[in-house]
Scaffold this motif. Structure first.
Motif, PDB file in Angstrom:
ATOM      1  N   LEU A 152     -10.666 -44.814  20.988  1.00 50.83           N
ATOM      2  CA  LEU A 152      -9.252 -44.498  21.154  1.00 50.83           C
ATOM      3  C   LEU A 152      -8.828 -43.418  20.156  1.00 50.83           C
ATOM      4  CD1 LEU A 152      -6.543 -45.099  22.504  1.00 50.83           C
ATOM      5  CD2 LEU A 152      -6.162 -46.864  20.790  1.00 50.83           C
ATOM      6  N   GLY A 153      -9.264 -43.575  18.918  1.00 48.84           N
ATOM      7  CA  GLY A 153      -8.917 -42.591  17.892  1.00 48.84           C
ATOM      8  C   GLY A 153      -9.383 -41.197  18.273  1.00 48.84           C
ATOM      9  N   LYS A 154     -10.595 -41.101  18.815  1.00 52.41           N
ATOM     10  CA  LYS A 154     -11.132 -39.798  19.204  1.00 52.41           C
ATOM     11  C   LYS A 154     -10.322 -39.214  20.356  1.00 52.41           C
ATOM     12  CE  LYS A 154     -15.392 -37.376  20.297  1.00 52.41           C
ATOM     13  NZ  LYS A 154     -14.970 -36.752  21.534  1.00 52.41           N
ATOM     14  N   LYS A 155      -9.952 -40.082  21.290  1.00 54.50           N
ATOM     15  CA  LYS A 155      -9.178 -39.622  22.442  1.00 54.50           C
ATOM     16  C   LYS A 155      -7.828 -39.070  21.981  1.00 54.50           C
ATOM     17  CE  LYS A 155      -7.343 -41.953  26.090  1.00 54.50           C
ATOM     18  NZ  LYS A 155      -7.190 -43.261  26.718  1.00 54.50           N
ATOM     19  N   MET A 156      -7.171 -39.808  21.087  1.00 55.12           N
ATOM     20  CA  MET A 156      -5.874 -39.377  20.591  1.00 55.12           C
ATOM     21  C   MET A 156      -5.989 -38.062  19.829  1.00 55.12           C
ATOM     22  SD  MET A 156      -3.906 -41.450  21.785  1.00 55.12           S
ATOM     23  CE  MET A 156      -2.591 -42.544  21.499  1.00 55.12           C
ATOM     24  N   LEU A 157      -7.018 -37.959  18.990  1.00 51.58           N
ATOM     25  CA  LEU A 157      -7.187 -36.741  18.207  1.00 51.58           C
ATOM     26  C   LEU A 157      -7.477 -35.558  19.127  1.00 51.58           C
ATOM     27  CD1 LEU A 157      -7.343 -35.540  15.310  1.00 51.58           C
ATOM     28  CD2 LEU A 157      -9.787 -35.804  15.477  1.00 51.58           C
ATOM     29  N   ASP A 158      -8.338 -35.772  20.127  1.00 52.19           N
ATOM     30  CA  ASP A 158      -8.669 -34.684  21.049  1.00 52.19           C
ATOM     31  C   ASP A 158      -7.426 -34.191  21.782  1.00 52.19           C
ATOM     32  OD1 ASP A 158     -11.298 -34.527  20.402  1.00 52.19           O
ATOM     33  OD2 ASP A 158     -12.009 -35.855  21.995  1.00 52.19           O
ATOM     34  N   THR A 159      -6.576 -35.134  22.186  1.00 56.53           N
ATOM     35  CA  THR A 159      -5.344 -34.737  22.872  1.00 56.53           C
ATOM     36  C   THR A 159      -4.457 -33.937  21.927  1.00 56.53           C
ATOM     37  OG1 THR A 159      -5.520 -36.929  23.844  1.00 56.53           O
ATOM     38  CG2 THR A 159      -3.569 -35.657  24.407  1.00 56.53           C
ATOM     39  N   ALA A 160      -4.345 -34.418  20.685  1.00 51.83           N
ATOM     40  CA  ALA A 160      -3.511 -33.727  19.703  1.00 51.83           C
ATOM     41  C   ALA A 160      -4.054 -32.333  19.415  1.00 51.83           C
ATOM     42  CB  ALA A 160      -3.429 -34.543  18.423  1.00 51.83           C
ATOM     43  N   ILE A 161      -5.376 -32.225  19.312  1.00 53.93           N
ATOM     44  CA  ILE A 161      -5.977 -30.904  19.052  1.00 53.93           C
ATOM     45  C   ILE A 161      -5.649 -29.956  20.203  1.00 53.93           C
ATOM     46  CG2 ILE A 161      -8.175 -29.676  18.891  1.00 53.93           C
ATOM     47  CD1 ILE A 161      -9.307 -32.041  17.344  1.00 53.93           C
ATOM     48  N   LYS A 162      -5.735 -30.478  21.422  1.00 57.42           N
ATOM     49  CA  LYS A 162      -5.444 -29.658  22.600  1.00 57.42           C
ATOM     50  C   LYS A 162      -3.997 -29.162  22.558  1.00 57.42           C
ATOM     51  CE  LYS A 162      -6.181 -30.004  27.481  1.00 57.42           C
ATOM     52  NZ  LYS A 162      -5.607 -30.959  28.389  1.00 57.42           N
ATOM     53  N   GLU A 163      -3.103 -30.080  22.206  1.00 57.07           N
ATOM     54  CA  GLU A 163      -1.686 -29.690  22.105  1.00 57.07           C
ATOM     55  C   GLU A 163      -1.486 -28.613  21.051  1.00 57.07           C
ATOM     56  OE1 GLU A 163       1.483 -33.114  23.119  1.00 57.07           O
ATOM     57  OE2 GLU A 163       0.169 -33.580  21.450  1.00 57.07           O
ATOM     58  N   ALA A 164      -2.154 -28.789  19.912  1.00 59.58           N
ATOM     59  CA  ALA A 164      -2.005 -27.823  18.826  1.00 59.58           C
ATOM     60  C   ALA A 164      -2.516 -26.441  19.237  1.00 59.58           C
ATOM     61  CB  ALA A 164      -2.743 -28.312  17.587  1.00 59.58           C
ATOM     62  N   GLU A 190      -7.601 -39.577   4.715  1.00 53.76           N
ATOM     63  CA  GLU A 190      -6.418 -39.876   3.898  1.00 53.76           C
ATOM     64  C   GLU A 190      -6.132 -38.758   2.894  1.00 53.76           C
ATOM     65  OE1 GLU A 190      -6.635 -43.790   2.109  1.00 53.76           O
ATOM     66  OE2 GLU A 190      -4.897 -43.335   0.874  1.00 53.76           O
ATOM     67  N   THR A 191      -7.179 -38.195   2.308  1.00 50.29           N
ATOM     68  CA  THR A 191      -7.001 -37.094   1.357  1.00 50.29           C
ATOM     69  C   THR A 191      -6.305 -35.924   2.044  1.00 50.29           C
ATOM     70  OG1 THR A 191      -9.173 -37.755   0.548  1.00 50.29           O
ATOM     71  CG2 THR A 191      -8.220 -35.784  -0.404  1.00 50.29           C
ATOM     72  N   LEU A 192      -6.802 -35.566   3.229  1.00 50.29           N
ATOM     73  CA  LEU A 192      -6.222 -34.431   3.944  1.00 50.29           C
ATOM     74  C   LEU A 192      -4.774 -34.707   4.337  1.00 50.29           C
ATOM     75  CD1 LEU A 192      -9.293 -33.478   6.156  1.00 50.29           C
ATOM     76  CD2 LEU A 192      -8.321 -32.103   4.332  1.00 50.29           C
ATOM     77  N   CYS A 193      -4.480 -35.963   4.666  1.00 47.33           N
ATOM     78  CA  CYS A 193      -3.116 -36.308   5.063  1.00 47.33           C
ATOM     79  C   CYS A 193      -2.138 -36.210   3.900  1.00 47.33           C
ATOM     80  CB  CYS A 193      -3.064 -37.713   5.646  1.00 47.33           C
ATOM     81  SG  CYS A 193      -3.805 -37.803   7.263  1.00 47.33           S
ATOM     82  N   ASN A 194      -2.642 -36.235   2.667  1.00 46.57           N
ATOM     83  CA  ASN A 194      -1.772 -36.075   1.501  1.00 46.57           C
ATOM     84  C   ASN A 194      -1.303 -34.630   1.334  1.00 46.57           C
ATOM     85  OD1 ASN A 194      -1.244 -38.415  -0.381  1.00 46.57           O
ATOM     86  ND2 ASN A 194      -3.406 -38.725   0.046  1.00 46.57           N
ATOM     87  N   LEU A 222      -2.964 -35.403  10.493  1.00 46.57           N
ATOM     88  CA  LEU A 222      -4.302 -35.015  10.040  1.00 46.57           C
ATOM     89  C   LEU A 222      -4.537 -33.533  10.337  1.00 46.57           C
ATOM     90  CD1 LEU A 222      -7.134 -35.620   8.979  1.00 46.57           C
ATOM     91  CD2 LEU A 222      -7.770 -36.332  11.262  1.00 46.57           C
ATOM     92  N   ILE A 223      -4.130 -33.097  11.526  1.00 40.67           N
ATOM     93  CA  ILE A 223      -4.339 -31.688  11.888  1.00 40.67           C
ATOM     94  C   ILE A 223      -3.576 -30.777  10.924  1.00 40.67           C
ATOM     95  CG2 ILE A 223      -4.004 -29.955  13.703  1.00 40.67           C
ATOM     96  CD1 ILE A 223      -4.416 -32.174  15.735  1.00 40.67           C
ATOM     97  N   GLU A 224      -2.354 -31.180  10.568  1.00 44.77           N
ATOM     98  CA  GLU A 224      -1.591 -30.367   9.624  1.00 44.77           C
ATOM     99  C   GLU A 224      -2.292 -30.299   8.265  1.00 44.77           C
ATOM    100  OE1 GLU A 224       2.491 -31.507   9.084  1.00 44.77           O
ATOM    101  OE2 GLU A 224       2.966 -29.622   8.093  1.00 44.77           O
ATOM    102  N   GLY A 225      -2.809 -31.443   7.824  1.00 47.74           N
ATOM    103  CA  GLY A 225      -3.562 -31.463   6.564  1.00 47.74           C
ATOM    104  C   GLY A 225      -4.768 -30.548   6.629  1.00 47.74           C
TER     105      GLY A 225
END
Lengths: 174, 491
Positions: B130-142, B212-216, B104-107
């Protein structure tokens, strides 16, 4: 409800951790008002529910009238204006869960906790006498493939049967 | 049998794909790097248009076209990612957020580059902890890896992503409702125009896109337009064949639930039929398909006569339904349609935001009528109409003609059509929530009228066999008077 007539017995304040988090998220938005929902979430996590004192505090932080905060709090089902149990059990009862017998799960929970289902205006109705659980019905939790589902506070439990519900309730610490 | 074609979900089950390092091993962020190295922002926008990508959130509006409405001379512009997935029957975004948030972040990065956007808000449903937690962690990594923040990868781009929690209101999935909610107000939708592309969040140009649109986007950029457009329906001679001028390209995350053996998310090329999809999902649980909801609970229902309708945007529009968010709910012969409608109407009556009067009062009214029918208290009257002819006494006069009227069914259709008229496709409300209410209400009632009539007549819920419960297509104008959008009329 104007600001002057609210009677607040004990004022509310963020603890240090939440204050830090608030300071970080307020910088994300060009206007302070936009931080409303995350701020209310933080406050609710700290206080358990949104009291008038919380509303006043949030209003001061975001430089808004208390009325504006109340306006938002009353709109969203996830903000409680009354005390709730330590564990809030949300039972999904929308169509895909209904097709997979969520009613059995709900009835079992009602019997097990010997409580009714809370309504949005009367949360006490669904709260157990010891204040441990609040049982409420919610709309679709977006997990229709693993229906029926419930959420206990922040955790989702899937493919439920009455036996699984018993297990989950036993696991919860007091 | 139709094969799954996993593009967005290809690496979903790879362990630890939610971490930057593993994602990187599976071509992660290379598509974004390719975009900034090889293409100008305008070229990316053109590619997305050429690829025929349609918004996956519900309306199915062309993404490239939507982007073209955004004025590029007004600063700042915003991107709002709609992760407020709350349409009953839809659950594909949840898995992306929980398992593969870097995609999603790449999209988002590609969209930000194409549109010159610096700030993105990901509006996540409040229940997706859980989804928010995972996304927040991923954003931090990015941020740590230099893909977000100031001067991204030494390109001079500044891109920030913030996650923003919702608080349980269905209406915040509507784009202007989402914007209002993001601004810290009640999530009540705005009038359009002005469209969000011109005046959106904080009154600045805003692109609102579904997860989903962004992930495309990474796959369109990474593999090219030609590769992308090869996926999609091949036109046969089914009854609702889509016109070729209207592209339905790419894959769709079909969420299938209800009476199938293996419910779940299946990524398939657009344009397969309901029968095929049920087969992919492990077959039907039960004897016979009674009904299929093709696009989340807002979509008009399909009967067993319509199982060969292709599940793509155009075919379903022509069949007077919609693909919506791709939430497919299957019902077998044991289900009572009145009961199902009652469940859905309770949902809408609860979720109406209360802004427009027809919806605020109409939705509970519709719910109450259906409740009354389900309780066995549906209203039925016998009326006598004047009819001239030879009477019993042998004279010319009014013989009278009696007719059984299912008063409540007429009332149900009347009330629903006054929230939003399904025949003319005009709604008396600000947003399309109105049509999302009256579409199911009217379509269930018209297509399964015998079951509604039986409930009223017998005074209790009666589940009829599939063939008896369904009105055949040739008898019912709910099937025949299909609303043809203007752009298709000439084709």
């Amino acid at each position: 409800m104007s600001d002057e007539i609210i009677q607040i017995e004990t004022p509310f304040q963020f603890n240090e951790e939440n204050k830090r988090e608030f300071d970080e998220l307020i910088g994300r938005y060009p206007v302070k008002e936009a931080a409303m929902l995350p701020t209310l979430h933080l406050a609710q996590r700290q206080e358990g529910y949104i009291t008038p004192a919380v509303m006043k505090y949030v209003a001061e932080l975001l430089e808004l009238s208390v009325m504006k905060v109340k306006d938002v709090v009353t709109f969203y089902p996830m903000f409680f204006e009354e005390p709730v149990g330590k564990y809030v059990i949300r039972v999904c009862h929308t169509l895909p869960c209904a097709l997979r017998d969520c009613k059995v799960v709900l009835d079992h929970l009602k019997e097990k906790l010997s409580t009714d289902v809370a309504s949005e205006t009367n949360l006490a109705k669904g709260t157990t006498d010891d204040g441990k659980f609040t049982l409420m019905k919610v709309e679709c939790l977006a997990s229709c493939d693993v229906a029926p589902v419930i959420m206990v506070n922040d955790d989702l439990y899937k493919n439920l049967t009455p036996e699984k519900v018993d297990e989950i309730l036993e696991q919860l610490p007091n | 049998m139709v094969q799954e074609r996993r593009i967005l979900y290809e690496h979903l089950d790879v362990p630890n794909i939610n971490t930057f390092d593993v994602f990187r091993q599976y071509e992660g962020y290379t598509r974004f790097e390719k975009a900034i190295a090889e293409y100008q922002p305008e070229e990316i926008a053109q590619m997305v248009w050429d690829a025929g990508l349609k918004g996956r959130g519900g309306a199915g509006f062309s993404t490239g076209e939507k982007w073209s409405f955004v004025p590029r001379d007004i600063e700042p512009r915003y991107l709002c990612c709609n992760a407020d997935e709350s349409e009953p029957g839809t659950f594909s975004n949840r898995y992306v957020l929980e398992k593969n948030p870097h995609l999603l972040i790449e999209g988002i990065l590609i969209c930000c580059y194409a549109m010159g956007i610096e700030t993105t808000y990901v509006y996540i449903r409040g229940e997706f902890t859980l989804g928010k937690k995972m996304l927040d962690t991923a954003i931090k990594e990015a941020y740590e890896q230099g893909y977000l923040g100031e001067n991204v990868r030494d390109t001079g781009l500044n891109i920030n992503i913030y996650s923003h929690p919702g608080a349980g209101a269905y209406i915040c999935g509507e784009e202007t409702g989402l914007i209002e909610s993001l601004e810290g107000k009640r999530g009540q939708p705005r009038n359009k125009p002005p469209f969000p592309a011109v005046q959106g969040v904080f009154m600045k140009p805003t692109v609102v896109q579904n997860v989903e649109t962004l992930c495309n986007l990474p796959f369109i950029v990474g593999n090219g337009v030609e590769w992308y457009t090869q996926m999609g329906p091949t036109y046969g001679d089914t009854r609702f064949d889509p016109p070729k001028a209207d592209p339905n390209t790419g894959t769709k995350l079909y969420c299938i639930s209800g009476d199938v053996n293996e419910p779940g998310v299946y990524e398939l090329e657009l344009g397969l039929t309901s029968t095929e999809l049920i087969e992919v999902a492990g077959g039907l649980r039960g004897e016979e398909v009674k009904a299929v909801i093709p696009g989340g609970s807002s979509a008009p229902i399909l009967t067993h006569y319509e199982l060969d309708t292709r599940l793509d945007f155009t075919s379903l529009t022509l069949a007077k339904s919609m693909l919506g968010s791709g939430g497919i709910i299957v019902m077998n012969e044991t289900r009572n349609i009145v009961d199902c409608l009652l469940n859905i109407m309770k949902f809408y009556a609860h979720e109406s935001c209360g802004q427009c009067t027809p919806c605020r009062w109409g939705t509970p009214w519709v719910r109450d009528i259906v409740q009354r029918i389900a309780d066995g208290e549906g209203r039925q009257t016998t009326i006598t109409r004047p009819k001239f002819g030879v009477t019993e006494s042998g004279r010319w006069g009014d013989t009278g003609e009696t007719e059984e009227i299912y008063e409540d069914l007429d009332l149900l259709e009347n009330v629903a059509n006054n929230i939003a008229n399904v025949d003319t496709m005009t709604w008396n409300t600000i947003c399309v929530f109105g049509i999302a209410v009256s579409w199911p209400a009217v379509s269930y009632m018209r297509k399964f009228r015998p079951e509604f009539e039986a409930a009223i007549r017998e005074g209790k819920l009666v589940t009829l066999p599939v063939a008896e419960a369904t009105v055949p297509p040739e008898e019912n104008y709910a099937y025949q008077q299909r609303f043809i959008p203007k752009e298709f009329a000439d084709l």
